[in-house]
Structure formats: C-alpha cells, structure tokens
Scaffold this active site. Structure first.
Site, short mmCIF file in Angstrom:
data_model
loop_
_atom_site.label_atom_id
_atom_site.label_comp_id
_atom_site.label_asym_id
_atom_site.label_seq_id
_atom_site.Cartn_x
_atom_site.Cartn_y
_atom_site.Cartn_z
N ASP A 187 0.83 -1.20 0.00
CA ASP A 187 0.00 0.00 0.00
C ASP A 187 0.87 1.26 0.00
O ASP A 187 1.96 1.27 0.57
CB ASP A 187 -0.92 -0.02 1.24
CG ASP A 187 -2.12 0.89 1.06
OD1 ASP A 187 -2.35 1.38 -0.07
OD2 ASP A 187 -2.84 1.10 2.05
N ASN A 217 -10.91 -2.69 -5.55
CA ASN A 217 -10.11 -1.76 -6.37
C ASN A 217 -10.75 -1.46 -7.73
O ASN A 217 -10.34 -0.50 -8.41
CB ASN A 217 -8.68 -2.26 -6.55
CG ASN A 217 -7.81 -2.15 -5.31
OD1 ASN A 217 -6.91 -2.96 -5.08
ND2 ASN A 217 -8.05 -1.15 -4.48
N LEU A 237 -6.94 -4.62 7.30
CA LEU A 237 -6.67 -5.77 6.44
C LEU A 237 -7.24 -5.61 5.04
O LEU A 237 -6.85 -6.34 4.12
CB LEU A 237 -7.23 -7.05 7.07
CG LEU A 237 -6.50 -7.51 8.34
CD1 LEU A 237 -7.14 -8.78 8.90
CD2 LEU A 237 -5.02 -7.77 8.04
C1 IPE Z 1 -5.40 -2.80 -0.35
O1 IPE Z 1 -5.03 -1.47 -0.56
C2 IPE Z 1 -5.41 -3.54 -1.65
C3 IPE Z 1 -4.10 -3.73 -2.26
C4 IPE Z 1 -2.94 -3.41 -1.74
C5 IPE Z 1 -4.12 -4.35 -3.54
P1 IPE Z 1 -6.10 -0.33 -0.75
O2 IPE Z 1 -5.35 0.94 -0.87
O3 IPE Z 1 -7.02 -0.66 -1.85
O4 IPE Z 1 -6.91 -0.41 0.62
P2 IPE Z 1 -7.84 0.65 1.32
O5 IPE Z 1 -8.82 1.12 0.30
O6 IPE Z 1 -6.98 1.77 1.80
O7 IPE Z 1 -8.46 -0.09 2.45
C1 IPE Z 2 -1.41 0.11 -3.43
O1 IPE Z 2 -1.17 1.48 -3.47
C2 IPE Z 2 -1.58 -0.50 -4.80
C3 IPE Z 2 -2.93 -0.97 -5.11
C4 IPE Z 2 -3.96 -0.93 -4.30
C5 IPE Z 2 -3.14 -1.48 -6.43
P1 IPE Z 2 -2.36 2.50 -3.55
O2 IPE Z 2 -2.72 2.73 -4.97
O3 IPE Z 2 -3.50 2.05 -2.68
O4 IPE Z 2 -1.69 3.80 -2.95
P2 IPE Z 2 -2.35 4.84 -1.96
O5 IPE Z 2 -2.88 4.06 -0.79
O6 IPE Z 2 -3.45 5.52 -2.71
O7 IPE Z 2 -1.24 5.74 -1.60
MG MG Z 3 -4.00 2.36 -0.75
#
Ligand code: IPE
Ligand code: IPE
Ligand code: MG
Length: 257
Positions: free
Chosen positions: A27, A75, A202
């Site tokens: 993340d 996502n 999580l």
């Molecule tokens: C969790 O990250 C999913 C992945 C790392 C693929 P997100 O960025 O989507 O999670 P939330 O929305 O902050 O919970």
């Molecule tokens: C995690 O990074 C990658 C995926 C969920 C695909 P994010 O895209 O969630 O990055 P932030 O949380 O917006 O910084």
């Molecule tokens: Mg994220």
C-alpha cells in the site's frame, strides 16, 4: 547507517526462525507518487520494482513463500484509467519477468477470481503458472481481484452443493475441509503479514489464513519498501512470542497435527 550486505540474510536474523510464508499488502503507491509530484500510476510502476526485488530477496534469504496483494475486489471502484493501467502493468510484468523468475526457481500462483480479468491477462497467468509449476525455491502468489469474504463465500457454496447432492455429510465439514476450498489450498498460513504506508487494516485480505499470523505495520510507502525495510520487519517478527493459545513460545512447525 547500517553496513549490512543485503544480498544475503542479515546476520542478526536467526536463519532457522525466518517466516516460512510472508504476506504483504503493498500500500502507498499513490501517495508515494503524489509526494514526488508524479501521477499515481508512476507509484504503481515503482511499486512493481519493489515487489520484483522482494521476490528475489525471499530467494536470497531463504524465505520459501510470499503472497502479495496486487488488486482487491474493491479496487475496481477506482478511476477507469488507473484500473486499466494496473491490468496492463500486470500483463507486461508477467511477460517481461517470467523467464527470469523461472530461472530463479520461482513458482507462480494467482489467488482471486480471475474470470473478470482481460482474457489476454488470464492467458499470461495460466501460462506462467504452468511454466513454473515445477519450481521449488520460492512460491510467489499474487492476489488479483482477490477478496477474502468472496473467497470464503465461494468455498461455502461449493461445500453446500456437495451436501445438497448427498456427497458430503454436514458433520464431515471441518476447518481442514474448508481450507481445501480456499484459493490458498495447500499453502501454509502466513507467519508474517506486512502492510506498508501506515494503514492499520486488512482491507479484505486473507481473513481466514491470518488467524494466527504476526502483523507488522510500517509507515514506509510501498515503493520505498526495500531490503532494509524488510530486514526491520523480519527482525521485529523474530522478537515476537508466538504462543498459539498455549503458555509458552511455539515454533509453527511444532504445531503440526
Ligand atoms: C489494499 O489497498 C489492496 C491492495 C494493496 C491491492 P487499498 O489501498 O485498496 O486499501 P484501502 O482502500 O486503503 O483499504
Ligand atoms: C497500493 O497502493 C496498490 C494498489 C492498491 C493497487 P495505492 O494505490 O493504494 O496507494 P495509496 O494508498 O493511494 O497511496
Ligand atoms: Mg492504498
């Protein structure tokens, strides 16, 4: 400044007590990019480099399984351009990296509902899984269109069908059986979960499998999660006292049966 040679397992870690399976929630790609003044997708590109090196690091340090959360069922609610970019990136990475991973003994798996993914990506995935099925150095699983609640629901539905058809008695349904219907069937539960970027949740990842996993949260954004950051996580893991409900420390291996 540390002086570790990160091509090998750092000497302050006990090589006999490394996690056998590490799960990561990658993340913070978007925030990393924004902080540098780049579009979010630049963070995903950099995050992919981090992941590639982490797989290699698991090989170098002797960690036999890694499961990475790449795309959640939630996502899909991101802007279309970002979703499209990620799907194209996965496909390109698979094509570009497969030969090297195969050479290094990496066995690839995918967990999640792959059916809504573009067919060209599904084909690359199937090919990668088949091509690396014999490898034994590192088992690298990628969670794509993965949601833990959907996974458990799907398992329950399959078991219910068997009961309905008279092939299974309800009393025969136990934890081991349910596990066989999860995407992770046959893989030991993670010993360590790492989530980067400071979020303490999580996000629907491996809810069943993480029942006794040690959690490690770090503020480091995923693109910056390098070997030194991984070293930190493993060091903290080795400080933990895993009791599994008993009164004294247990190693996961001694809990078999
Ligand atoms: C969790 O990250 C999913 C992945 C790392 C693929 P997100 O960025 O989507 O999670 P939330 O929305 O902050 O919970
Ligand atoms: C995690 O990074 C990658 C995926 C969920 C695909 P994010 O895209 O969630 O990055 P932030 O949380 O917006 O910084
Ligand atoms: Mg994220």
């Amino acid at each position: 400044m540390n002086t570790f040679d990160y091509t090998i397992c750092p000497p302050d870690l006990d090589p006999t007590r490394l996690p056998r399976h590490v799960a990561v929630i990658m993340d913070g790609n978007g925030r990393w990019a924004r902080r540098q003044g780049f579009p979010r997708i630049a963070g995903h590109r950099q995050g992919a480099h981090t992941l590639k090196d982490l797989v290699r690091c698991c090989k170098d340090w002797g960690i036999p399984a890694l499961t990475a959360y790449a795309f959640s069922t939630e996502n899909w609610h991101r802007p279309l351009e970002e979703v499209d970019f990620l799907l194209v990136l996965f496909e390109r990475l698979l094509r570009q990296e497969l030969a090297a991973m195969d050479r290094e003994g990496v066995r690839l798996s995918f967990i999640g509902d792959l059916s809504p993914l573009p067919s060209s990506l599904q084909q690359e995935m199937t090919h990668a899984v088949q091509a690396t099925a014999h490898n034994q150095v590192v088992h690298f699983s990628v969670a794509v269109n993965y949601g833990s609640r959907a996974e458990i629901t799907h398992a329950c539905r399959q078991i219910a069908q068997q009961v309905q058809q008279g092939q299974l008695r309800p009393e025969a349904v136990d934890e081991q059986m349910l596990e066989q219907y999860l995407y992770t069937a046959g893989t030991p539960d993670p010993d360590l979960l790492i989530r980067s970027s400071g979020e303490l949740r999580l996000s629907n990842y491996l809810l069943w499998q993480l029942a006794y996993t040690e959690f490690y949260f770090t503020d480091v954004l995923w693109p910056d999660f390098d070997r030194a950051a991984f070293h930190q996580a493993l060091w903290h893991y080795q400080e933990r006292d895993r009791r599994f409900g008993t009164l004294k420390h247990q190693e996961p291996e001694s809990r078999a049966g």
